[in-house]
Scaffold this motif. Structure first.
Motif, PDB file in Angstrom:
ATOM      1  N   PRO A 150       3.318   0.850   6.639  1.00  0.00           N
ATOM      2  CA  PRO A 150       2.685  -0.120   7.541  1.00  0.00           C
ATOM      3  C   PRO A 150       2.177  -1.331   6.776  1.00  0.00           C
ATOM      4  O   PRO A 150       1.838  -1.233   5.592  1.00  0.00           O
ATOM      5  CB  PRO A 150       1.522   0.672   8.144  1.00  0.00           C
ATOM      6  CG  PRO A 150       1.868   2.102   7.951  1.00  0.00           C
ATOM      7  CD  PRO A 150       2.670   2.178   6.688  1.00  0.00           C
ATOM      8  N   GLU A 151       2.126  -2.464   7.449  1.00  0.00           N
ATOM      9  CA  GLU A 151       1.628  -3.688   6.820  1.00  0.00           C
ATOM     10  C   GLU A 151       0.196  -3.513   6.338  1.00  0.00           C
ATOM     11  O   GLU A 151      -0.621  -2.848   6.971  1.00  0.00           O
ATOM     12  CB  GLU A 151       1.666  -4.858   7.807  1.00  0.00           C
ATOM     13  CG  GLU A 151       3.011  -5.528   7.945  1.00  0.00           C
ATOM     14  CD  GLU A 151       2.906  -6.855   8.676  1.00  0.00           C
ATOM     15  OE1 GLU A 151       1.851  -7.126   9.299  1.00  0.00           O
ATOM     16  OE2 GLU A 151       3.880  -7.627   8.636  1.00  0.00           O
ATOM     17  N   ILE A 152      -0.080  -4.141   5.205  1.00  0.00           N
ATOM     18  CA  ILE A 152      -1.446  -4.250   4.708  1.00  0.00           C
ATOM     19  C   ILE A 152      -2.070  -5.487   5.347  1.00  0.00           C
ATOM     20  O   ILE A 152      -1.424  -6.522   5.492  1.00  0.00           O
ATOM     21  CB  ILE A 152      -1.441  -4.374   3.168  1.00  0.00           C
ATOM     22  CG1 ILE A 152      -1.084  -3.018   2.546  1.00  0.00           C
ATOM     23  CG2 ILE A 152      -2.786  -4.835   2.626  1.00  0.00           C
ATOM     24  CD1 ILE A 152      -2.124  -1.946   2.768  1.00  0.00           C
ATOM     25  N   SER A 153      -3.331  -5.385   5.717  1.00  0.00           N
ATOM     26  CA  SER A 153      -4.005  -6.483   6.406  1.00  0.00           C
ATOM     27  C   SER A 153      -4.055  -7.743   5.553  1.00  0.00           C
ATOM     28  O   SER A 153      -3.944  -7.694   4.318  1.00  0.00           O
ATOM     29  CB  SER A 153      -5.424  -6.070   6.774  1.00  0.00           C
ATOM     30  OG  SER A 153      -6.211  -5.902   5.604  1.00  0.00           O
ATOM     31  N   ALA A 154      -4.238  -8.863   6.208  1.00  0.00           N
ATOM     32  CA  ALA A 154      -4.332 -10.143   5.502  1.00  0.00           C
ATOM     33  C   ALA A 154      -5.487 -10.139   4.510  1.00  0.00           C
ATOM     34  O   ALA A 154      -5.394 -10.705   3.414  1.00  0.00           O
ATOM     35  CB  ALA A 154      -4.491 -11.275   6.514  1.00  0.00           C
ATOM     36  N   ALA A 155      -6.597  -9.490   4.875  1.00  0.00           N
ATOM     37  CA  ALA A 155      -7.755  -9.438   3.971  1.00  0.00           C
ATOM     38  C   ALA A 155      -7.402  -8.722   2.680  1.00  0.00           C
ATOM     39  O   ALA A 155      -7.708  -9.188   1.584  1.00  0.00           O
ATOM     40  CB  ALA A 155      -8.920  -8.741   4.661  1.00  0.00           C
ATOM     41  N   ALA A 156      -6.730  -7.576   2.799  1.00  0.00           N
ATOM     42  CA  ALA A 156      -6.363  -6.808   1.611  1.00  0.00           C
ATOM     43  C   ALA A 156      -5.269  -7.494   0.807  1.00  0.00           C
ATOM     44  O   ALA A 156      -5.242  -7.415  -0.420  1.00  0.00           O
ATOM     45  CB  ALA A 156      -5.910  -5.406   2.013  1.00  0.00           C
ATOM     46  N   ALA A 157      -4.367  -8.192   1.509  1.00  0.00           N
ATOM     47  CA  ALA A 157      -3.214  -8.809   0.851  1.00  0.00           C
ATOM     48  C   ALA A 157      -3.517 -10.194   0.296  1.00  0.00           C
ATOM     49  O   ALA A 157      -2.634 -10.830  -0.273  1.00  0.00           O
ATOM     50  CB  ALA A 157      -2.046  -8.890   1.829  1.00  0.00           C
ATOM     51  N   GLY A 158      -4.748 -10.660   0.461  1.00  0.00           N
ATOM     52  CA  GLY A 158      -5.124 -11.943  -0.116  1.00  0.00           C
ATOM     53  C   GLY A 158      -4.747 -13.138   0.729  1.00  0.00           C
ATOM     54  O   GLY A 158      -4.580 -14.238   0.197  1.00  0.00           O
TER      55      GLY A 158
END
Length: 254
Positions: A150-158
């Protein structure tokens, strides 16, 4: 080997909870204060246990899995800090070699890492780390070619949500939380580590003694820099699930 279960270790509740209802509990046994859950994961006989953090906890639990449950292989699912800056939060590293980075000899304020039990002045060896069988790594990575997390959130992915990468390589182990870019970069450059954690190589050392395979699967919860303590707490829940999903995908191959 027929009838022997797999041993599956997590360090903390945030890691073990991701197996949830996928783990079919049959019974429970307490040994030395650890609770061993006996059941099936993806149809495979498995003993699941929360070990606590650190090399000693990991070594004790691995030994108990062998002595009390006669496990045919030892697995670990959890999080780690990223060392290779080509990787990002949420990416998954499967250990092809496990090295205890904090064992060795200090000279002129620098630590030279050696194989546990060896130093250049006592029982010297050119061996460093514990290699996972290349055939097992190849089998696992082949099975994951078309597997998408699953996609990693924008917060976690920078900034932008993204699909995590799954790779294999060197994982380093030590009884230290790395939150320093200088230490991170040195561990990556000197020992070739992709990720750093607190249990894997201790598990590998015990597994080697018992002559059973082990496989360490780690999701990156942080990038082992000065912001690591904040990132670890913020992204632990989201990232720990990636390692569990990967392990569930490959458990039938072990």
């Amino acid at each position: 080997m027929a009838g022997q279960p797999l041993g599956l270790i997590c360090a903390i509740p945030n890691e073990i909870q991701h197996f949830g209802q996928a783990f079919q509990l049959g019974s429970e046994k307490s040994v030395a204060g650890f609770s061993f859950l006996i059941g099936k994961l993806e149809g495979v006989e498995t003993v699941l246990v929360e070990a606590g953090m650190g090399k000693v906890n990991a070594a004790v639990v691995t030994t108990l899995l062998m002595e009390h449950f006669n496990c045919r292989a030892i697995l670990f699912s959890g999080v780690a800090g990223g060392l290779d800056q080509g990787l990002g939060v949420g990416d998954v590293v499967i250990g092809s070699k496990l090295i205890q980075h904090d064992y060795g000899m200090v000279v002129d304020e620098q630590l030279t890492t050696y194989q546990p039990g060896h130093l250049p002045i006592h029982l010297p060896t050119s061996t460093l780390g514990y290699d996972v069988a290349p055939a097992l790594i190849e089998r696992v990575m082949t099975a994951l070619v078309d597997f998408e997390l699953p996609e990693i959130s924008a917060a976690a992915a920078g900034g932008l949500a993204r699909t995590p990468v799954i790779t294999s390589g060197v994982i380093l182990t030590g009884d230290q939380f790395i939150g320093c870019t200088t230490a991170r970069d040195r561990l990556c450059a000197v020992l070739g580590g992709l990720a750093v954690e607190m249990e894997g190589a201790a598990i590998a050392q015990v597994a080697e003694r018992y002559r059973v395979p082990c496989l360490i699967v780690r999701s990156l919860s942080d990038l082992a820099g000065e912001e690591s303590t904040i990132d670890f707490m913020q992204f632990l829940e989201e990232t720990a699930g990636g390692a569990a999903l990967v392990l569930r995908r490959i458990i039938s191959l072990i």
